[in-house]
Design a protein around this motif. Structure first.
Motif, PDB file in Angstrom:
ATOM      1  N   ASP A 163      -5.710 -12.136   9.099  1.00 14.17           N
ATOM      2  CA  ASP A 163      -7.070 -11.579   9.029  1.00 14.17           C
ATOM      3  C   ASP A 163      -8.067 -12.402   9.829  1.00 14.17           C
ATOM      4  OD1 ASP A 163      -8.746  -9.533   8.216  1.00 14.17           O
ATOM      5  OD2 ASP A 163      -9.502 -10.658   6.504  1.00 14.17           O
ATOM      6  N   LEU A 164      -7.705 -12.718  11.059  1.00 14.18           N
ATOM      7  CA  LEU A 164      -8.574 -13.508  11.929  1.00 14.18           C
ATOM      8  C   LEU A 164      -9.088 -12.705  13.124  1.00 14.18           C
ATOM      9  CD1 LEU A 164      -6.501 -16.822  11.881  1.00 14.18           C
ATOM     10  CD2 LEU A 164      -8.696 -16.413  10.758  1.00 14.18           C
ATOM     11  N   LEU A 165      -8.837 -11.407  13.127  1.00 11.66           N
ATOM     12  CA  LEU A 165      -9.327 -10.557  14.212  1.00 11.66           C
ATOM     13  C   LEU A 165     -10.630  -9.892  13.781  1.00 11.66           C
ATOM     14  CD1 LEU A 165      -6.115  -8.708  15.502  1.00 11.66           C
ATOM     15  CD2 LEU A 165      -7.246 -10.697  16.502  1.00 11.66           C
ATOM     16  N   ASP A 166     -11.687 -10.117  14.543  1.00 10.27           N
ATOM     17  CA  ASP A 166     -12.973  -9.495  14.202  1.00 10.27           C
ATOM     18  C   ASP A 166     -12.930  -7.977  14.383  1.00 10.27           C
ATOM     19  OD1 ASP A 166     -14.107 -11.951  13.600  1.00 10.27           O
ATOM     20  OD2 ASP A 166     -14.796 -12.281  15.662  1.00 10.27           O
ATOM     21  N   ALA A 167     -12.171  -7.531  15.379  1.00 10.29           N
ATOM     22  CA  ALA A 167     -12.173  -6.107  15.711  1.00 10.29           C
ATOM     23  C   ALA A 167     -11.309  -5.273  14.757  1.00 10.29           C
ATOM     24  CB  ALA A 167     -11.690  -5.904  17.147  1.00 10.29           C
ATOM     25  N   LYS A 168     -10.350  -5.910  14.097  1.00 12.03           N
ATOM     26  CA  LYS A 168      -9.443  -5.163  13.219  1.00 12.03           C
ATOM     27  C   LYS A 168      -9.116  -6.005  12.005  1.00 12.03           C
ATOM     28  CE  LYS A 168      -7.064  -1.332  12.722  1.00 12.03           C
ATOM     29  NZ  LYS A 168      -7.673  -0.002  12.788  1.00 12.03           N
ATOM     30  N   ARG A 169      -9.667  -5.644  10.862  1.00 12.05           N
ATOM     31  CA  ARG A 169      -9.439  -6.402   9.650  1.00 12.05           C
ATOM     32  C   ARG A 169      -8.097  -6.038   9.013  1.00 12.05           C
ATOM     33  NH1 ARG A 169     -13.749  -8.625   7.238  1.00 12.05           N
ATOM     34  NH2 ARG A 169     -12.115  -9.996   6.367  1.00 12.05           N
ATOM     35  N   LYS A 170      -7.456  -7.032   8.464  1.00 14.95           N
ATOM     36  CA  LYS A 170      -6.239  -6.786   7.687  1.00 14.95           C
ATOM     37  C   LYS A 170      -6.601  -5.943   6.464  1.00 14.95           C
ATOM     38  CE  LYS A 170      -2.964  -9.216   4.694  1.00 14.95           C
ATOM     39  NZ  LYS A 170      -3.449  -8.525   3.484  1.00 14.95           N
ATOM     40  N   PRO A 171      -5.773  -4.943   6.122  1.00  8.21           N
ATOM     41  CA  PRO A 171      -6.072  -4.132   4.940  1.00  8.21           C
ATOM     42  C   PRO A 171      -6.211  -4.999   3.690  1.00  8.21           C
ATOM     43  CG  PRO A 171      -4.305  -3.139   6.217  1.00  8.21           C
ATOM     44  CD  PRO A 171      -4.562  -4.484   6.824  1.00  8.21           C
ATOM     45  N   ARG A 172      -7.164  -4.656   2.853  1.00  9.66           N
ATOM     46  CA  ARG A 172      -7.346  -5.379   1.598  1.00  9.66           C
ATOM     47  C   ARG A 172      -6.421  -4.757   0.542  1.00  9.66           C
ATOM     48  NH1 ARG A 172      -9.103  -8.401   4.733  1.00  9.66           N
ATOM     49  NH2 ARG A 172     -10.998  -9.659   4.556  1.00  9.66           N
ATOM     50  N   ASP A 173      -5.156  -5.098   0.656  1.00 11.36           N
ATOM     51  CA  ASP A 173      -4.137  -4.438  -0.158  1.00 11.36           C
ATOM     52  C   ASP A 173      -3.299  -5.417  -0.966  1.00 11.36           C
ATOM     53  OD1 ASP A 173      -2.807  -5.700   1.867  1.00 11.36           O
ATOM     54  OD2 ASP A 173      -1.706  -3.946   2.564  1.00 11.36           O
TER      55      ASP A 173
ATOM     56  N   ARG B 249      -5.015  -0.837  -5.532  1.00 12.55           N
ATOM     57  CA  ARG B 249      -5.857  -1.774  -4.778  1.00 12.55           C
ATOM     58  C   ARG B 249      -7.081  -2.197  -5.597  1.00 12.55           C
ATOM     59  NH1 ARG B 249     -10.138  -1.074  -1.589  1.00 12.55           N
ATOM     60  NH2 ARG B 249      -9.926   1.192  -1.678  1.00 12.55           N
ATOM     61  N   LYS B 250      -7.622  -1.280  -6.347  1.00  6.93           N
ATOM     62  CA  LYS B 250      -8.835  -1.581  -7.116  1.00  6.93           C
ATOM     63  C   LYS B 250      -8.544  -2.283  -8.437  1.00  6.93           C
ATOM     64  CE  LYS B 250     -11.327   2.452  -5.311  1.00  6.93           C
ATOM     65  NZ  LYS B 250     -11.881   3.791  -5.669  1.00  6.93           N
ATOM     66  N   ASN B 251      -7.475  -1.849  -9.119  1.00  2.87           N
ATOM     67  CA  ASN B 251      -7.279  -2.271 -10.502  1.00  2.87           C
ATOM     68  C   ASN B 251      -5.955  -2.973 -10.782  1.00  2.87           C
ATOM     69  OD1 ASN B 251      -9.767  -0.952 -11.276  1.00  2.87           O
ATOM     70  ND2 ASN B 251      -8.652   0.985 -11.101  1.00  2.87           N
ATOM     71  N   GLY B 252      -5.026  -2.930  -9.838  1.00  4.77           N
ATOM     72  CA  GLY B 252      -3.747  -3.573 -10.070  1.00  4.77           C
ATOM     73  C   GLY B 252      -2.805  -2.733 -10.906  1.00  4.77           C
ATOM     74  N   LEU B 253      -1.593  -3.248 -11.059  1.00  6.34           N
ATOM     75  CA  LEU B 253      -0.528  -2.501 -11.717  1.00  6.34           C
ATOM     76  C   LEU B 253      -0.777  -2.208 -13.197  1.00  6.34           C
ATOM     77  CD1 LEU B 253       2.253  -1.206 -11.420  1.00  6.34           C
ATOM     78  CD2 LEU B 253       3.265  -3.456 -11.891  1.00  6.34           C
ATOM     79  N   PRO B 254      -1.349  -3.133 -13.978  1.00 11.87           N
ATOM     80  CA  PRO B 254      -1.495  -2.850 -15.418  1.00 11.87           C
ATOM     81  C   PRO B 254      -2.294  -1.590 -15.729  1.00 11.87           C
ATOM     82  CG  PRO B 254      -1.851  -5.174 -14.993  1.00 11.87           C
ATOM     83  CD  PRO B 254      -1.780  -4.499 -13.653  1.00 11.87           C
ATOM     84  N   HIS B 255      -3.141  -1.167 -14.798  1.00 12.88           N
ATOM     85  CA  HIS B 255      -4.006  -0.019 -15.063  1.00 12.88           C
ATOM     86  C   HIS B 255      -3.537   1.258 -14.360  1.00 12.88           C
ATOM     87  CE1 HIS B 255      -6.864  -2.669 -17.031  1.00 12.88           C
ATOM     88  NE2 HIS B 255      -6.747  -3.482 -16.015  1.00 12.88           N
ATOM     89  N   LEU B 256      -2.350   1.196 -13.749  1.00 17.61           N
ATOM     90  CA  LEU B 256      -1.854   2.377 -13.041  1.00 17.61           C
ATOM     91  C   LEU B 256      -1.206   3.345 -14.027  1.00 17.61           C
ATOM     92  CD1 LEU B 256      -1.393   3.701 -10.230  1.00 17.61           C
ATOM     93  CD2 LEU B 256       0.905   2.710 -10.296  1.00 17.61           C
ATOM     94  N   SER B 257      -1.625   4.579 -13.967  1.00 19.86           N
ATOM     95  CA  SER B 257      -1.058   5.622 -14.815  1.00 19.86           C
ATOM     96  C   SER B 257      -1.353   6.966 -14.155  1.00 19.86           C
ATOM     97  CB  SER B 257      -1.662   5.578 -16.216  1.00 19.86           C
ATOM     98  OG  SER B 257      -3.042   5.912 -16.156  1.00 19.86           O
ATOM     99  N   TYR B 258      -0.709   8.008 -14.654  1.00 18.02           N
ATOM    100  CA  TYR B 258      -1.022   9.342 -14.150  1.00 18.02           C
ATOM    101  C   TYR B 258      -2.500   9.666 -14.393  1.00 18.02           C
ATOM    102  CZ  TYR B 258       3.928  10.400 -13.416  1.00 18.02           C
ATOM    103  OH  TYR B 258       5.228  10.396 -12.961  1.00 18.02           O
ATOM    104  N   ASP B 259      -3.010   9.213 -15.520  1.00 14.65           N
ATOM    105  CA  ASP B 259      -4.419   9.485 -15.828  1.00 14.65           C
ATOM    106  C   ASP B 259      -5.353   8.759 -14.862  1.00 14.65           C
ATOM    107  OD1 ASP B 259      -3.963  11.189 -17.971  1.00 14.65           O
ATOM    108  OD2 ASP B 259      -3.834   9.545 -19.413  1.00 14.65           O
ATOM    109  N   SER B 260      -5.033   7.512 -14.529  1.00 15.74           N
ATOM    110  CA  SER B 260      -5.911   6.761 -13.614  1.00 15.74           C
ATOM    111  C   SER B 260      -5.854   7.333 -12.202  1.00 15.74           C
ATOM    112  CB  SER B 260      -5.532   5.277 -13.602  1.00 15.74           C
ATOM    113  OG  SER B 260      -4.211   5.078 -13.120  1.00 15.74           O
ATOM    114  N   ILE B 261      -4.682   7.819 -11.796  1.00 15.49           N
ATOM    115  CA  ILE B 261      -4.564   8.458 -10.481  1.00 15.49           C
ATOM    116  C   ILE B 261      -5.331   9.782 -10.479  1.00 15.49           C
ATOM    117  CG2 ILE B 261      -2.968   9.443  -8.781  1.00 15.49           C
ATOM    118  CD1 ILE B 261      -0.853   7.464  -9.873  1.00 15.49           C
TER     119      ILE B 261
END
Length: 213
Positions: free
Chosen positions: A94-104, A23-35
């Motif tokens: 993402d139009l509900l004020d009470a429940k935001r769609k996950p930023r995923d 979610r923060k960095n995208g696929l190019p930066h995913l690794s065992y070390d980053s996790i």
């Protein structure tokens, strides 16, 4: 306490850590070390629980589905009548004020990229979208009894296609999230058009079929 006793907790930490890293960095930066950096766990411990990268990504797929399921149960699932369908559609745009769609969006971008090479991930994501379509097709049929079963199913497929396409335009190409108002209104116009002019009798299209699976 043995390692096996703590395995569920550790696995959940790793799955959440992989999700957060994507979610923060995208696929190019995913690794065992980053996790490992995200979770505070060691690289060796992560590899112990997930020696297969594909298995870990499948668990992330399931986590994403669970997040949406819980969000929908707490919003649309508590309502009846027209408000139920509106809440369902509004949540995904993402139009509900009470429940935001996950930023995923970065996570889904990564999953779709991985799906091009991984049949299990492709099947997992396809089943997720198919399930959303099936649920919404039922909701359309209940809310708009004049719709044929074919019309409700076509509308559900169009909704998923528009919803997915909108967020990929936002996440991958950087278009403004404000376009969600345009796409959400387009859904309402599609529903009205299907109510006014349903598919011709005898017309049967097979939806949600997949090639190569």
């Amino acid at each position: 306490m043995t390692l096996d006793d703590t395995a569920p907790t550790r696995r959940e930490q790793i799955i959440q850590g992989a999700y957060d890293t994507l979610r923060k960095n995208g696929l190019p930066h995913l690794s065992y070390d980053s996790i490992a950096a995200e979770t505070g766990l060691t690289r060796q411990l992560i590899r112990y629980h997930f020696s297969s990268h594909e298995d870990l990504m499948l668990e992330v797929c399931d986590l994403v589905a669970a997040v949406y399921r819980e969000a929908l149960i707490s919003t649309a699932g508590q309502l009846k009548g027209p408000a139920r369908v509106d809440a369902f559609l509004d949540f995904y745009f993402d139009l509900l004020d009470a429940k935001r769609k996950p930023r995923d969006d970065q996570v889904y971008d990564a999953m779709l990229s991985l799906a091009t090479k991984s049949r299990p991930i492709r099947e997992n994501l396809a089943n997720q979208y198919r399930l959303v379509g099936q649920v919404l097709s039922h909701e359309f049929s209940v809310q708009f009894p004049d719709l044929t079963a074919q019309a409700a199913e076509e509308l559900s497929f169009l909704f998923v296609s528009l919803m997915y396409g909108h967020w990929k335009m936002v996440a991958s190409l950087g278009f403004s999230e404000d376009h969600r108002h345009i796409t959400r209104q387009a859904i309402d116009r599609l529903i009205r058009s299907y109510c006014d002019m349903p598919p011709e009798p005898g017309t049967k299209r097979v939806l949600w079929a997949q090639k190569g699976l």
